[in-house]
Design an enzyme around this catalytic site. Structure first.
Site, PDB file in Angstrom:
ATOM      1  N   ASP A 123       0.819  -1.216   0.000  1.00  0.00           N
ATOM      2  CA  ASP A 123       0.000   0.000   0.000  1.00  0.00           C
ATOM      3  C   ASP A 123       0.856   1.271   0.000  1.00  0.00           C
ATOM      4  OD1 ASP A 123      -2.022  -1.908   0.406  1.00  0.00           O
ATOM      5  OD2 ASP A 123      -1.902  -1.668   2.569  1.00  0.00           O
ATOM      6  N   GLU A 162     -11.586  -1.005  -3.360  1.00  0.00           N
ATOM      7  CA  GLU A 162     -10.956  -0.259  -2.270  1.00  0.00           C
ATOM      8  C   GLU A 162      -9.822   0.602  -2.819  1.00  0.00           C
ATOM      9  OE1 GLU A 162      -9.682  -3.204   0.512  1.00  0.00           O
ATOM     10  OE2 GLU A 162      -8.164  -4.065  -0.799  1.00  0.00           O
TER      11      GLU A 162
END
Length: 317
Positions: free
Chosen positions: A36, A208
């Site tokens: 991420d 997401e």
């Protein structure tokens, strides 16, 4: 015999031919393990912030002095603040999905605290006048969700609109991607919450990691489809759409609304890089994401590319 001038012209024309997408990969060396990632440059120094290592406290931070060779620096939050447990009593030891942006004289770092598969979550905020100083101010809670919420308060991403106003997008599974305007001083939500992307016809709504950027009259929303965090079996992929307005509607290249499952695939991986996703766009010309390296036991690995835009204004590598 070919004259020297002709050879010069041939070489010039060869160099002028657009290079294939693989040529846009940055030659990243050194420490590359990250989940991420979010990228920023302060002065001549590059930083990447990412999800902390499993079972270890803190937000992971990588640094580079040239953009290619990377090394680790101390984590942020080596000790968890006590206030997190007020909202997420059973949170993981590591913190997820940080997003770093510069705005109004400060660097703002949004991060997530949660437990896997739960929407009992929060997005918190840190800020500093200088990343290199290592002095972060804890600005506390930004937004939270509970088991009774229809959204998940993780994966925050700060975007500045064309008029200089800050907004935060966020969301994971549940009812999809949300967007809210932020107060310029507190950098916390003020006003309405908008729904901007969802996949209602797919079980569990696997969407997401939003990232929004503004370019030439359009807001571009990048998201991650499907599932991460399962090594080479991850099905993550990067999709995008765009809108004239930051609050939507966002549509893909085929005109399908991202609220109805639309999204043009930018990157679905390959035989080496499995499950690419949780992308972050920097300065409209760089994109960073992680993928799982099939040649290295599925290690989550940082990938950086130059980001291109075609004649119709759509992104590509």
């Amino acid at each position: 015999m070919v004259k020297p001038f002709v050879w010069v012209m041939i070489i010039f024309l060869m160099l002028a031919i657009p290079q294939p997408a693989s040529g846009a990969f940055w030659n990243v060396t050194g420490e590359k393990m990250i989940h991420d990632p979010s990228l920023i440059k302060e002065g001549n120094t590059w930083y990447v912030f990412g999800t902390g290592e499993a079972n270890k406290n803190g937000i992971r931070v990588l640094r580079s002095d040239n953009g290619t060779n990377w090394y680790t620096t101390p984590v942020i939050f080596p000790t968890a603040p006590s206030w997190w447990k007020t909202y997420v009593p059973n949170h993981e030891s590591n913190q997820w999905a940080p997003d770093i942006q510069y705005y109004n004289g400060r660097y703002w770092l949004y991060y997530s605290v949660s437990s896997f598969g739960s929407n009992n979550s929060l997005i918190g905020l840190l800020s500093t006048h200088s990343i290199s100083s290592g002095q972060w101010r804890d600005d506390g809670l930004v937004v939270r969700s509970t088991s009774s919420s229809n959204f998940n308060a993780i994966d925050g991403d700060l975007v500045i609109d064309k008029d200089g106003n800050p907004w935060l997008s966020y969301g994971s599974f549940w009812s999809g991607i949300k967007l809210t305007r932020l107060d310029k001083n507190t950098m916390k939500p003020t006003g309405s919450v908008y729904s901007i992307a969802s996949r209602p016809n797919i079980p569990n709504n696997p969407i997401e990691a939003p990232s929004i950027t503004y370019r030439n009259g359009y807001y571009y929303l990048f998201v991650s489809f499907d599932r991460c965090c399962n090594g080479v079996n991850s099905t993550y992929k990067i999709a995008y759409g765009r809108s004239k307005n930051i609050t939507g509607p966002y549509v893909d290249k085929n005109g399908v609304s991202m609220m109805n499952g639309g999204g043009t695939i930018l990157d679905a991986g390959n035989d080496v890089w499995k499950g690419p996703g949780h992308q972050d766009v920097y300065n409209n010309n760089i994109i960073i994401r992680h993928a799982y390296d099939a040649t290295n036991n599925g290690m989550p690995t940082m990938l950086i590319n130059d980001l291109y835009w075609d004649s119709q204004g759509w992104p590509s590598y």
